[in-house]
Design a protein around this motif. Structure first.
Motif, mmCIF file in Angstrom:
data_model
loop_
_atom_site.group_PDB
_atom_site.id
_atom_site.type_symbol
_atom_site.label_atom_id
_atom_site.label_comp_id
_atom_site.label_asym_id
_atom_site.label_seq_id
_atom_site.Cartn_x
_atom_site.Cartn_y
_atom_site.Cartn_z
ATOM 1 N N PRO A 195 0.728 -1.428 -0.043
ATOM 2 C CA PRO A 195 -0.206 0.036 -0.007
ATOM 3 C C PRO A 195 0.747 1.189 0.173
ATOM 4 C CG PRO A 195 -0.389 -1.134 1.937
ATOM 5 C CD PRO A 195 0.529 -2.011 1.081
ATOM 6 N N GLU A 196 2.018 1.199 0.665
ATOM 7 C CA GLU A 196 2.891 2.394 0.379
ATOM 8 C C GLU A 196 3.470 2.825 -0.847
ATOM 9 O OE1 GLU A 196 4.782 5.019 2.419
ATOM 10 O OE2 GLU A 196 2.707 4.437 3.289
ATOM 11 N N ARG A 199 0.345 4.077 -2.524
ATOM 12 C CA ARG A 199 -0.022 5.435 -2.181
ATOM 13 C C ARG A 199 0.870 6.610 -3.053
ATOM 14 N NH1 ARG A 199 1.828 9.236 1.565
ATOM 15 N NH2 ARG A 199 3.828 7.948 1.968
ATOM 16 N N ASP A 204 -5.126 4.622 -2.432
ATOM 17 C CA ASP A 204 -5.201 4.485 -1.116
ATOM 18 C C ASP A 204 -5.708 3.099 -0.751
ATOM 19 O OD1 ASP A 204 -5.040 4.627 1.609
ATOM 20 O OD2 ASP A 204 -6.307 6.202 1.741
ATOM 21 N N TYR A 206 -4.958 1.815 2.315
ATOM 22 C CA TYR A 206 -5.189 1.765 3.807
ATOM 23 C C TYR A 206 -6.402 1.955 4.216
ATOM 24 C CZ TYR A 206 -0.041 2.380 4.102
ATOM 25 O OH TYR A 206 1.373 2.229 4.201
#
Length: 206
Positions: A195-196, A199, A204, A206
């Protein structure tokens, strides 16, 4: 540091066989030197990272063994991340090396992740998932980003959601918490890094 590429690797479980240290350490050094170039602008760092990429792409012709899919994900994920950094920041980046590296990955690495090597359950429906699937998903995502492959990114997102739903339990434990904390943390690392990475692409998870 000098590239340690091998022509043939047979990667058994728990360190048996050949190529474990050479492949994964070269992946680490490739990424570290690409990052160091960002900080220092020392061309020697960029050239070393490129030399590592090209050494594997030109020398290695056989990767097999039950642990090969997992360790290939560690090494290739790091190498692809290094290549992505240098592709956009290093003026002397060479398209021919990029093409050679991606062709090598397509021929020798992708088949490992497609369930054609003993030890991977990627293509089979499983009731539980582990650090293998997460590491492979992370490496494939890095390659998809490097290639600007939107379909590949979508595939990784769908796999991530499927893995997450099965890997993390309501208690907060993972499928490998009761196995040992080392393998548990392998999985947690990719659970965060995927997810980083997305991002930064405007998605997104998260």
């Amino acid at each position: 540091y000098k590239p340690r590429a091998l022509a043939v690797m047979h990667m058994g479980a728990y360190g048996a066989g050949t190529g474990h240290d050479e492949f994964t350490k070269d992946g680490e050094q490739c990424h570290k030197n690409a990052v160091l170039y960002q900080v220092t602008r020392d061309e020697r760092r960029a050239e070393l990272a490129i030399a590592i990429l090209d050494a594997w792409a030109t020398k290695c012709t056989c990767i097999d063994g039950p642990n090969a899919p997992l360790e290939a994900s560690w090494a290739i994920g790091a190498m692809a991340r290094a290549a992505e950094l240098l592709k956009w920041t290093y003026p002397k980046w060479r398209k021919d090396i990029e093409a050679r590296f991606l062709a090598w990955v397509t021929k020798h690495i992708i088949p490992l992740w497609a369930g054609k090597c003993p030890g991977t359950c990627w293509d089979r429906e499983e009731k539980s998932f582990n650090n293998w699937q997460l590491s492979i998903c992370q490496a494939r995502l890095q390659l998809a980003l490097m290639r600007d492959d939107l379909a590949g990114v979508d595939w990784c997102v769908s796999q991530y959601k499927k893995i997450l739903a099965n890997f993390v339990m309501a208690t907060g434990q993972t499928g490998e918490t009761t196995r040992d904390m080392t393998h548990c943390q392998f999985g947690l690392s990719s659970l965060i890094e995927i997810p980083e990475m997305l991002r930064h692409q405007g998605l997104d998870l998260y």
